[in-house]
Design an enzyme around this catalytic site. Structure first.
Site, PDB file in Angstrom:
ATOM      1  N   GLU A   1     -10.033  -7.276  11.635  1.00  0.00           N
ATOM      2  CA  GLU A   1      -9.591  -8.678  11.173  1.00  0.00           C
ATOM      3  C   GLU A   1     -10.656  -9.686  10.746  1.00  0.00           C
ATOM      4  O   GLU A   1     -10.578 -10.523   9.867  1.00  0.00           O
ATOM      5  CB  GLU A   1      -9.293  -9.375  12.649  1.00  0.00           C
ATOM      6  CG  GLU A   1      -8.601 -10.775  12.661  1.00  0.00           C
ATOM      7  CD  GLU A   1      -7.582 -11.089  11.668  1.00  0.00           C
ATOM      8  OE1 GLU A   1      -6.830 -10.292  11.160  1.00  0.00           O
ATOM      9  OE2 GLU A   1      -7.185 -12.231  11.548  1.00  0.00           O
TER      10      GLU A   1
ATOM     11  N   TRP B   1       4.743 -18.282  -6.375  1.00  0.00           N
ATOM     12  CA  TRP B   1       3.897 -16.975  -6.343  1.00  0.00           C
ATOM     13  C   TRP B   1       4.581 -16.049  -7.207  1.00  0.00           C
ATOM     14  O   TRP B   1       5.496 -15.427  -6.893  1.00  0.00           O
ATOM     15  CB  TRP B   1       3.784 -16.760  -4.781  1.00  0.00           C
ATOM     16  CG  TRP B   1       2.522 -15.622  -4.575  1.00  0.00           C
ATOM     17  CD1 TRP B   1       1.444 -15.746  -4.151  1.00  0.00           C
ATOM     18  CD2 TRP B   1       2.731 -14.171  -4.349  1.00  0.00           C
ATOM     19  NE1 TRP B   1       0.762 -14.540  -4.063  1.00  0.00           N
ATOM     20  CE2 TRP B   1       1.859 -13.600  -4.243  1.00  0.00           C
ATOM     21  CE3 TRP B   1       3.710 -13.437  -4.850  1.00  0.00           C
ATOM     22  CZ2 TRP B   1       1.275 -12.122  -4.035  1.00  0.00           C
ATOM     23  CZ3 TRP B   1       3.776 -11.740  -4.664  1.00  0.00           C
ATOM     24  CH2 TRP B   1       2.285 -11.489  -4.607  1.00  0.00           C
TER      25      TRP B   1
ATOM     26  N   ARG C   1       2.989 -21.167   0.752  1.00  0.00           N
ATOM     27  CA  ARG C   1       3.999 -19.981   0.396  1.00  0.00           C
ATOM     28  C   ARG C   1       3.500 -19.342  -1.181  1.00  0.00           C
ATOM     29  O   ARG C   1       4.068 -18.429  -1.638  1.00  0.00           O
ATOM     30  CB  ARG C   1       5.429 -20.233   0.226  1.00  0.00           C
ATOM     31  CG  ARG C   1       5.826 -20.784   1.636  1.00  0.00           C
ATOM     32  CD  ARG C   1       7.331 -21.142   1.743  1.00  0.00           C
ATOM     33  NE  ARG C   1       8.030 -20.102   1.358  1.00  0.00           N
ATOM     34  CZ  ARG C   1       8.347 -19.021   2.144  1.00  0.00           C
ATOM     35  NH1 ARG C   1       8.354 -19.253   3.592  1.00  0.00           N
ATOM     36  NH2 ARG C   1       9.085 -18.111   1.875  1.00  0.00           N
TER      37      ARG C   1
ATOM     38  N   HIS D   1     -19.521   9.094   9.485  1.00  0.00           N
ATOM     39  CA  HIS D   1     -19.045  10.033   8.770  1.00  0.00           C
ATOM     40  C   HIS D   1     -18.799   9.660   7.391  1.00  0.00           C
ATOM     41  O   HIS D   1     -17.807   9.905   6.709  1.00  0.00           O
ATOM     42  CB  HIS D   1     -17.603  10.299   9.438  1.00  0.00           C
ATOM     43  CG  HIS D   1     -17.611  11.088  10.822  1.00  0.00           C
ATOM     44  ND1 HIS D   1     -18.222  11.969  10.993  1.00  0.00           N
ATOM     45  CD2 HIS D   1     -17.665  10.564  11.989  1.00  0.00           C
ATOM     46  CE1 HIS D   1     -18.090  12.242  12.391  1.00  0.00           C
ATOM     47  NE2 HIS D   1     -17.741  11.213  13.061  1.00  0.00           N
TER      48      HIS D   1
ATOM     49  N   GLU E   1     -10.383 -12.146   2.229  1.00  0.00           N
ATOM     50  CA  GLU E   1      -9.262 -13.275   2.051  1.00  0.00           C
ATOM     51  C   GLU E   1      -9.892 -14.528   1.303  1.00  0.00           C
ATOM     52  O   GLU E   1      -9.394 -15.140   0.458  1.00  0.00           O
ATOM     53  CB  GLU E   1      -8.389 -13.808   3.274  1.00  0.00           C
ATOM     54  CG  GLU E   1      -7.617 -12.589   3.603  1.00  0.00           C
ATOM     55  CD  GLU E   1      -6.665 -12.920   4.666  1.00  0.00           C
ATOM     56  OE1 GLU E   1      -5.397 -12.899   4.703  1.00  0.00           O
ATOM     57  OE2 GLU E   1      -7.377 -13.390   5.875  1.00  0.00           O
TER      58      GLU E   1
ATOM     59  N   LYS F   1     -10.730 -11.632   7.161  1.00  0.00           N
ATOM     60  CA  LYS F   1     -10.752 -12.877   6.822  1.00  0.00           C
ATOM     61  C   LYS F   1     -11.877 -13.251   5.906  1.00  0.00           C
ATOM     62  O   LYS F   1     -11.683 -14.293   4.964  1.00  0.00           O
ATOM     63  CB  LYS F   1     -11.279 -13.585   8.381  1.00  0.00           C
ATOM     64  CG  LYS F   1     -10.383 -13.676   9.411  1.00  0.00           C
ATOM     65  CD  LYS F   1      -9.128 -14.930   9.263  1.00  0.00           C
ATOM     66  CE  LYS F   1      -7.994 -13.963   8.694  1.00  0.00           C
ATOM     67  NZ  LYS F   1      -7.000 -13.795   9.056  1.00  0.00           N
TER      68      LYS F   1
ATOM     69  N   ASN G   1      13.347 -17.903  -4.844  1.00  0.00           N
ATOM     70  CA  ASN G   1      12.297 -17.322  -4.237  1.00  0.00           C
ATOM     71  C   ASN G   1      12.821 -15.809  -3.807  1.00  0.00           C
ATOM     72  O   ASN G   1      14.087 -15.947  -3.182  1.00  0.00           O
ATOM     73  CB  ASN G   1      12.086 -17.908  -2.969  1.00  0.00           C
ATOM     74  CG  ASN G   1      11.260 -17.178  -1.902  1.00  0.00           C
ATOM     75  OD1 ASN G   1      10.376 -16.516  -2.478  1.00  0.00           O
ATOM     76  ND2 ASN G   1      11.431 -17.341  -0.784  1.00  0.00           N
ATOM     77  N   GLY G   2      12.205 -14.893  -4.503  1.00  0.00           N
ATOM     78  CA  GLY G   2      12.786 -13.576  -4.130  1.00  0.00           C
ATOM     79  C   GLY G   2      12.600 -12.665  -5.296  1.00  0.00           C
ATOM     80  O   GLY G   2      11.746 -12.984  -6.285  1.00  0.00           O
TER      81      GLY G   2
ATOM     82  N   LYS H   1       0.839 -17.086   2.309  1.00  0.00           N
ATOM     83  CA  LYS H   1       0.892 -17.060   3.532  1.00  0.00           C
ATOM     84  C   LYS H   1       2.191 -16.096   3.755  1.00  0.00           C
ATOM     85  O   LYS H   1       1.944 -15.447   4.985  1.00  0.00           O
ATOM     86  CB  LYS H   1       1.176 -18.394   4.176  1.00  0.00           C
ATOM     87  CG  LYS H   1       1.070 -18.216   5.633  1.00  0.00           C
ATOM     88  CD  LYS H   1       0.277 -19.482   6.146  1.00  0.00           C
ATOM     89  CE  LYS H   1      -0.114 -19.271   7.780  1.00  0.00           C
ATOM     90  NZ  LYS H   1      -1.092 -18.369   7.924  1.00  0.00           N
TER      91      LYS H   1
ATOM     92  N   CYS I   1       6.715 -18.031  -2.819  1.00  0.00           N
ATOM     93  CA  CYS I   1       7.350 -19.130  -3.547  1.00  0.00           C
ATOM     94  C   CYS I   1       8.069 -20.117  -2.276  1.00  0.00           C
ATOM     95  O   CYS I   1       8.678 -19.651  -1.235  1.00  0.00           O
ATOM     96  CB  CYS I   1       8.552 -18.746  -4.152  1.00  0.00           C
ATOM     97  SG  CYS I   1       7.896 -17.685  -5.400  1.00  0.00           S
TER      98      CYS I   1
HETATM   99  C1  G6P Z   1       0.361 -12.273   4.486  1.00  0.00           C
HETATM  100  C2  G6P Z   1      -0.493 -13.207   5.020  1.00  0.00           C
HETATM  101  C3  G6P Z   1      -1.278 -12.697   6.233  1.00  0.00           C
HETATM  102  C4  G6P Z   1      -0.393 -12.271   7.468  1.00  0.00           C
HETATM  103  C5  G6P Z   1       0.703 -11.227   6.703  1.00  0.00           C
HETATM  104  C6  G6P Z   1       1.636 -10.932   7.543  1.00  0.00           C
HETATM  105  O1  G6P Z   1      -0.381 -11.479   3.994  1.00  0.00           O
HETATM  106  O2  G6P Z   1      -1.408 -13.839   3.874  1.00  0.00           O
HETATM  107  O3  G6P Z   1      -2.249 -13.635   6.952  1.00  0.00           O
HETATM  108  O4  G6P Z   1      -0.882 -11.599   8.207  1.00  0.00           O
HETATM  109  O5  G6P Z   1       1.357 -11.995   5.623  1.00  0.00           O
HETATM  110  O6  G6P Z   1       2.652 -12.176   7.807  1.00  0.00           O
HETATM  111  P1  G6P Z   1       3.407 -12.333   9.152  1.00  0.00           P
HETATM  112  O7  G6P Z   1       3.682 -13.792   9.091  1.00  0.00           O
HETATM  113  O8  G6P Z   1       4.344 -11.194   9.013  1.00  0.00           O
HETATM  114  O9  G6P Z   1       2.515 -12.191  10.353  1.00  0.00           O
END
Ligand code: G6P
Length: 614
Positions: A487, A75, A27, A510, A494, A491, A101-102, A609, A2
């Site tokens: 990673e 969100w 956000r 395994h 996501e 990607k 937000n929260g 994000k 949010c």
């Molecule tokens: C969310 C984002 C990720 C990020 C993670 C940790 O899930 O979508 O891209 O890696 O939060 O966020 P930070 O800001 O703590 O790196």
């Protein structure tokens, strides 16, 4: 999660609020809304399901006048994303509007009590409960709005950044913060509120960061007033933020993610600038120099982080164990905080976070501080909560990252960790001078090596076309490259919504080897010199079962070139730094697969994000 924004001044509020919401959309983007008090004192709330563009459409023909307003992009946590659950929320009488937000953890108890008092609720949200609680207290106590907010917040358990407006008063906004980010931008006789200073940088570069348990009272033509929950005046500092608007635009790229991928050679220059001397190849990190004794005495280092930052931390573990000979643990912040962890005063806890606002990472920091550990931050967002709450730290300096899938933050984090390991290793005398110089010199050429990798963009785009219809992917790596495999898989998941799994290459046999067939593309990150032969064996195991291999290899690796179905060659650097460039083809692969699948790359479904809820 949010985004909240607010404005009060001489200008029309609505365009400023909408622009702020667009900047905060990373956000959360399942619904959006605005509340404004017009010149007649009417309190208008307009909100709808969908993105900020949908809200703009919805606002056409509505009374969007007024020089004071608050706005929200959501969100969802409590209640599905729809028009009713969207913010702002009116109180029952429609005299008060609130954005939040929260999460209000005790909202059920409060809601039941308010229902007993005769309140009705339209939405399923915890936020509407807080709005009605403020109204109830305001009526009962016959007090000012700010006092009603203060008394209400004293009854609330949870996390919030809120802003509140009332009907008939176009001279005041009351805002408050507990565990969710909030800053106040100061203009000429005008105030801005935002979850993220970058969203209002067009108007001011002077900010006040509101602390936990503080209430900001914004009154027209009056100086900013901040009080705490006990009604005592709180002191505050004004921070100047050096950020350019162009950093927040797409700059001709179709998506922020692609822009951010291509920015990486420049962001690495910014990350390394002033820290690695081109003349002497000396690494100077002020955070290490200033806290030399803590690092020398450290018996253990614990990384706490989430998501991509957790993957970067896994690489940090290798770097620090290799070069500093300190035992390292890497913890998901969310697990660490609830596990009753054993923390000693000679532990150094390193919190890694792009946003600097991730709720679990913030909570882990607080636990570590309480236990007496020294807490170091590796953050991107300057002035963020984690940057402020850690004892010391290093910014990664990669500029605002707006695409929801993290790219340049990852490479910046790993680069800072490499510099950190060199600086600590030097202080502790655990690093061989030749190794130190080799890594430092490779750090200096990282940006140009990265540019070479980015030149393969169109090949990778072609490769992505081949795999657009794959249902699953496997990513394999060993040592430093295991984190790169994780990673790369993240990607793809996501932004393309294709299932992908990252594994240590040797673990494949395994169990996951059962998945191998012609349908399953296997991406092998095979750049490590140390494990080259072993990785070849893994590739052969996959080939023997009909699997198809996409290999990321060092330039000139003819052995793997002969075995793999597709290869992406990247320049050679020391193993320690290969992850920084090996991840680039994986970022591009995920990006193009998502584009060919028609996905919303910058705003993938269900994600946000910055995760400021647990
Ligand atoms: C969310 C984002 C990720 C990020 C993670 C940790 O899930 O979508 O891209 O890696 O939060 O966020 P930070 O800001 O703590 O790196």
């Amino acid at each position: 999660m949010c985004g909240i924004v607010g404005y009060m001044g001489d200008r029309k509020a609505c365009p400023i609020l909408i622009k702020g919401l667009h900047r905060l959309e990373y956000r959360g983007y399942d619904s959006a809304g605005v509340a404004m008090v017009n010149a007649d004192g009417n309190l208008n709330v307009f909100k709808c399901r969908g993105k900020v563009d949908d809200l703009e459409e919805y606002l056409k023909g509505k009374d969007d006048s007024g020089t004071i307003g608050i706005a929200h992009t959501r969100w969802a946590t409590h209640g599905v994303p729809d028009n009713v659950n969207a913010h702002p929320h009116y109180s029952e009488s429609e005299n008060i509007a609130l954005i939040h937000n929260g999460i209000i953890e005790n909202y059920r108890v409060l809601k039941d009590a308010l229902i007993q008092k005769g309140f009705n609720f339209k939405s399923e949200t915890d936020s509407e409960v807080l709005c009605n609680l403020i109204e109830y207290i305001r009526n009962e106590e016959k007090c000012e709005l700010a006092e009603a907010v203060r008394l209400a917040l004293n009854k609330v358990v949870g996390a919030y950044a809120i802003a509140v407006l009332e009907k008939g008063n176009n001279d005041q906004i009351v805002a408050a913060r507990q565990s969710s980010p909030m800053c106040i931008g100061l203009g000429e006789d005008e105030f801005f509120i935002s979850s993220d200073a970058a969203s209002i940088i067009d108007y001011t570069n002077e900010f006040v960061y509101v602390n936990d348990g503080e209430i900001a009272i914004l009154r027209r033509h009056e100086p900013l007033k901040i009080i705490n929950l006990e009604n005592k005046d709180a002191e505050f500092n004004i921070t100047n933020l050096d950020l350019s608007i162009s950093q927040l635009e797409k700059g001709g790229y179709p998506h922020f993610m692609l822009k951010e991928i291509f920015e990486q050679p420049d962001t690495l220059v910014d990350c390394i600038r002033g820290r690695v001397s081109p003349e002497t190849a000396q690494v100077i990190l002020s955070g290490v120099l200033d806290n030399r004794e803590k690092f020398i005495a450290a018996k253990r280092i614990i990384f706490v982080s989430c998501g991509t930052s957790w993957h970067a931390s896994l690489i940090g573990e290798h770097l620090i164990e290799d070069l500093c000979r300190i035992p390292v643990e890497v913890e998901y912040a969310s697990e660490f905080r609830y596990r009753n962890p054993i923390i000693h005063s000679d532990d150094v806890v390193i919190a890694v976070s792009q946003s600097g606002e991730t709720a679990d990472t913030l909570a882990a920091i607080r636990i570590a501080k309480e236990a007496g550990a020294f807490v170091y931050g590796i953050c991107n967002v300057v002035g963020s909560s984690i940057a402020r709450e850690t004892h010391s730290g290093s910014y990664i300096h990669v500029g605002p990252e707006i695409g929801v899938a993290s790219t340049k933050a990852f490479t910046g984090q790993v680069t800072v960790m490499a510099m950190l390991a060199l600086a600590i290793g030097k202080e502790r005398g655990t690093i061989d001078q030749d190794v130190y110089e080799k890594i430092a010199k490779d750090l200096l050429v990282l940006p140009e090596k990265m540019t070479e990798v980015l030149r393969q963009d169109s090949n990778i785009s072609d490769l992505a076309k081949t795999f657009t219809y794959a249902h699953n992917f496997m990513y394999l790596g060993r040592g430093y490259n295991y984190a790169v495999a994780l990673e790369g898989a993240l990607k793809l998941k996501e932004i393309s919504y294709i299932h992908a799994e990252g594994l240590p290459a040797a673990e494949m046999k395994h169990g996951p080897i059962a998945l191998i067939d012609i349908e399953l593309p296997v991406v092998v990150i095979a750049t490590s010199e140390k494990t080259h032969e072993k990785t070849i064996s893994n590739i052969q195991e996959i080939k023997a079962r009909g699997g198809r291999i996409i290999a990321i290899i060092r330039e000139g690796d003819t052995q793997i070139k002969k075995l793999a179905d597709w290869v992406i060659e990247i320049p050679a650097l020391c193993d320690y730094l290969m992850p920084v460039i090996a991840v680039i083809p994986l970022q591009l692969l995920a990006y193009y697969v998502a584009v060919y699948k028609g996905r919303n790359v910058d705003q993938p479904r269900n994600l946000a994000k910055s995760v400021t809820v647990e």
